[in-house]
Design a protein around this motif. Structure first.
Motif, PDB file in Angstrom:
ATOM      1  N   VAL A  93       0.836  -1.200   0.000  1.00 17.71           N
ATOM      2  CA  VAL A  93       0.000   0.000   0.000  1.00 17.71           C
ATOM      3  C   VAL A  93       0.873   1.253   0.000  1.00 17.71           C
ATOM      4  O   VAL A  93       0.584   2.241  -0.682  1.00 17.71           O
ATOM      5  N   GLU A  94       1.955   1.212   0.766  1.00 15.06           N
ATOM      6  CA  GLU A  94       2.827   2.387   0.888  1.00 15.06           C
ATOM      7  C   GLU A  94       3.672   2.626  -0.360  1.00 15.06           C
ATOM      8  O   GLU A  94       3.851   3.761  -0.801  1.00 15.06           O
ATOM      9  N   THR A  95       4.184   1.550  -0.977  1.00 10.31           N
ATOM     10  CA  THR A  95       5.150   1.717  -2.076  1.00 10.31           C
ATOM     11  C   THR A  95       4.563   1.468  -3.458  1.00 10.31           C
ATOM     12  O   THR A  95       5.071   1.991  -4.455  1.00 10.31           O
ATOM     13  N   GLY A  96       3.532   0.633  -3.532  1.00 10.25           N
ATOM     14  CA  GLY A  96       2.991   0.266  -4.832  1.00 10.25           C
ATOM     15  C   GLY A  96       3.844  -0.741  -5.574  1.00 10.25           C
ATOM     16  O   GLY A  96       3.567  -1.059  -6.738  1.00 10.25           O
ATOM     17  N   GLN A  97       4.871  -1.278  -4.926  1.00  8.57           N
ATOM     18  CA  GLN A  97       5.774  -2.244  -5.553  1.00  8.57           C
ATOM     19  C   GLN A  97       5.591  -3.629  -4.941  1.00  8.57           C
ATOM     20  O   GLN A  97       5.349  -3.752  -3.736  1.00  8.57           O
ATOM     21  N   PRO A  98       5.661  -4.702  -5.763  1.00  7.35           N
ATOM     22  CA  PRO A  98       5.588  -6.056  -5.220  1.00  7.35           C
ATOM     23  C   PRO A  98       6.619  -6.258  -4.120  1.00  7.35           C
ATOM     24  O   PRO A  98       7.721  -5.693  -4.165  1.00  7.35           O
ATOM     25  N   VAL A  99       6.267  -7.047  -3.129  1.00  4.69           N
ATOM     26  CA  VAL A  99       7.092  -7.213  -1.935  1.00  4.69           C
ATOM     27  C   VAL A  99       7.725  -8.597  -1.936  1.00  4.69           C
ATOM     28  O   VAL A  99       7.023  -9.606  -2.063  1.00  4.69           O
ATOM     29  N   GLY A 100       9.040  -8.651  -1.789  1.00  5.26           N
ATOM     30  CA  GLY A 100       9.760  -9.922  -1.755  1.00  5.26           C
ATOM     31  C   GLY A 100      10.337 -10.221  -0.385  1.00  5.26           C
ATOM     32  O   GLY A 100      10.310  -9.378   0.518  1.00  5.26           O
ATOM     33  N   SER A 101      10.879 -11.410  -0.242  1.00  3.85           N
ATOM     34  CA  SER A 101      11.426 -11.830   1.051  1.00  3.85           C
ATOM     35  C   SER A 101      12.592 -10.947   1.478  1.00  3.85           C
ATOM     36  O   SER A 101      12.746 -10.633   2.662  1.00  3.85           O
ATOM     37  N   LYS A 102      13.417 -10.507   0.526  1.00  4.53           N
ATOM     38  CA  LYS A 102      14.573  -9.679   0.863  1.00  4.53           C
ATOM     39  C   LYS A 102      14.131  -8.360   1.482  1.00  4.53           C
ATOM     40  O   LYS A 102      14.718  -7.894   2.462  1.00  4.53           O
TER      41      LYS A 102
ATOM     42  N   GLY B 234     -11.965   3.924  -3.848  1.00  3.00           N
ATOM     43  CA  GLY B 234     -10.658   4.039  -4.478  1.00  3.00           C
ATOM     44  C   GLY B 234     -10.128   2.673  -4.860  1.00  3.00           C
ATOM     45  O   GLY B 234     -10.859   1.678  -4.816  1.00  3.00           O
ATOM     46  N   PRO B 235      -8.861   2.590  -5.220  1.00  4.24           N
ATOM     47  CA  PRO B 235      -8.290   1.295  -5.603  1.00  4.24           C
ATOM     48  C   PRO B 235      -8.180   0.363  -4.409  1.00  4.24           C
ATOM     49  O   PRO B 235      -8.183   0.803  -3.257  1.00  4.24           O
ATOM     50  N   THR B 236      -8.094  -0.932  -4.670  1.00  3.89           N
ATOM     51  CA  THR B 236      -7.933  -1.875  -3.562  1.00  3.89           C
ATOM     52  C   THR B 236      -6.635  -1.606  -2.805  1.00  3.89           C
ATOM     53  O   THR B 236      -6.539  -1.904  -1.617  1.00  3.89           O
ATOM     54  N   ARG B 237      -5.650  -1.035  -3.491  1.00  3.07           N
ATOM     55  CA  ARG B 237      -4.408  -0.642  -2.799  1.00  3.07           C
ATOM     56  C   ARG B 237      -4.613   0.739  -2.182  1.00  3.07           C
ATOM     57  O   ARG B 237      -4.225   1.757  -2.725  1.00  3.07           O
ATOM     58  N   MET B 238      -5.279   0.750  -1.045  1.00  2.00           N
ATOM     59  CA  MET B 238      -5.543   2.008  -0.347  1.00  2.00           C
ATOM     60  C   MET B 238      -5.144   1.873   1.119  1.00  2.00           C
ATOM     61  O   MET B 238      -4.936   0.771   1.624  1.00  2.00           O
TER      62      MET B 238
END
Length: 345
Positions: free
Chosen positions: A21-30, A307-311
């Protein structure tokens, strides 16, 4: 409804949702291992991400890419992980001050509520004007105009006035019309549709005709579509591919009325509709956060953000709840506390 998650899986799912939600980028383990003290290895986090993916809470758009929440993941987060969130005190004070500066005018309050929610959520908002849970009979007048024509005026609590021209089978004196109106006023005072049916006993032909028309008006008033909708912030979502359909929801009164009818079943609670909850294709990439406001079983309306689901669910839920509480106070002051205004409604 949800697959059972371990405590660690819940923590990781919550971190993925908040980070995405904060970055808009996919989140990985690293990312998770570097930013948060999880106390486990990157390999363990990868395994948990894969498990959450398999259970339908996360998805991977590309091989070796990070993961993003699915609709199910968002729903789990909102229902089980969100916790209690309040707007910062300075924002609450600012919003409260804006309302207190406004005149005690329903139109101004509706527009102000929509503007505040759009600005606070960075999304779109809509507010429906308060209306009675069920319309109640207040006063009936029958006025002879000319020949067989009669003007029927029905006043409902809440200020709604219905007028209808009637053509009688034969001319009837004003004295007779006034007597019929007086009897209806005595029988139906403060009655809703169901109560009116129960109170109507033996009636003569003219009284029965007037009663039938009165009942029909009460029934139609209870089932009419939403008329007064205040919108704001459409430009905040119109450029987003995933939420462009949400604009259509706000423009089509029938669709919006269906959403409200199927979601708003209780007073005072905030509800979150994510991805249309499988019921509305137009909302598949959107979320709506909404709450009823007003006085239970009397006058109520709805405030909402879309709004978008990413809110930011925590912030938006808090904003909707805070504005709904302020609007409830307004409805009480405007409709119920002031006896002169209530009497003139």
């Amino acid at each position: 409804m949800f697959a059972t998650l371990t405590e660690r899986q819940e923590k990781i799912l919550g971190l993925v949702v908040r980070t995405y939600v904060e970055t808009g980028q996919p989140v990985g383990s690293k990312t998770l291992v570097n930013q948060y003290e999880l106390g486990v290895s990157s390999a363990t986090v990868r395994n948990e991400l894969a498990a959450l993916d398999e259970m339908g809470y996360l998805e991977q758009l590309h091989t070796s890419a990070g993961r993003i929440p699915t609709e199910v993941g968002y729903r789990y987060f909102v229902q089980k992980l969100l916790g209690e969130f309040r707007l910062p005190v300075h924002e609450q004070q600012m919003i409260r001050h804006q309302f207190h500066q406004a005149r005690l005018d329903i139109d101004q309050w509706m527009r102000l509520a929509a503007a505040i929610l759009a600005r606070t959520s960075l999304g779109a908002s809509f507010v429906t004007a308060p209306r009675p849970r069920s319309n109640r009979f207040k006063h009936l007048q029958l006025i002879s105009t000319q020949g067989r024509l009669v003007l029927m005026i029905l006043v409902l609590y809440g200020g709604e006035v219905k007028q209808q021209m009637l053509t009688l089978a034969e001319p009837i004196s004003q004295a007779r019309l006034s007597a019929v109106a007086d009897r209806m006023n005595a029988l139906l005072v403060d009655a809703n549709y169901e109560e009116a049916i129960a109170r109507l006993g033996h009636l003569d032909e003219l009284e029965a005709d007037i009663a039938k028309l009165t009942l029909d008006i009460l029934r139609r008033s209870d089932t009419r579509s939403i008329t007064d909708i205040y919108r704001d912030g459409l430009m905040n979502i119109v450029d987003d591919e995933g939420t462009r359909q949400a604009v259509r929801v706000l423009e089509e009164r029938t669709l919006l009325a269906n959403v409200l009818a199927e979601t708003q079943t209780s007073q005072g609670g905030v509800q979150v509709v994510i991805g249309g909850d499988g019921r509305w294709e137009e909302l598949k990439d959107c979320s709506i956060i909404l709450s009823r406001y007003g006085v239970a079983d009397q006058f109520s309306g709805t405030v909402a953000v879309i709004g978008p689901t990413r809110m930011s669910y925590g912030r938006n839920v808090a904003a909707v709840q805070y504005v709904a509480n302020l609007m409830s106070g307004f409805v009480y002051d405007y409709y119920l506390e002031d006896p002169e205004r209530k009497e003139s409604a």
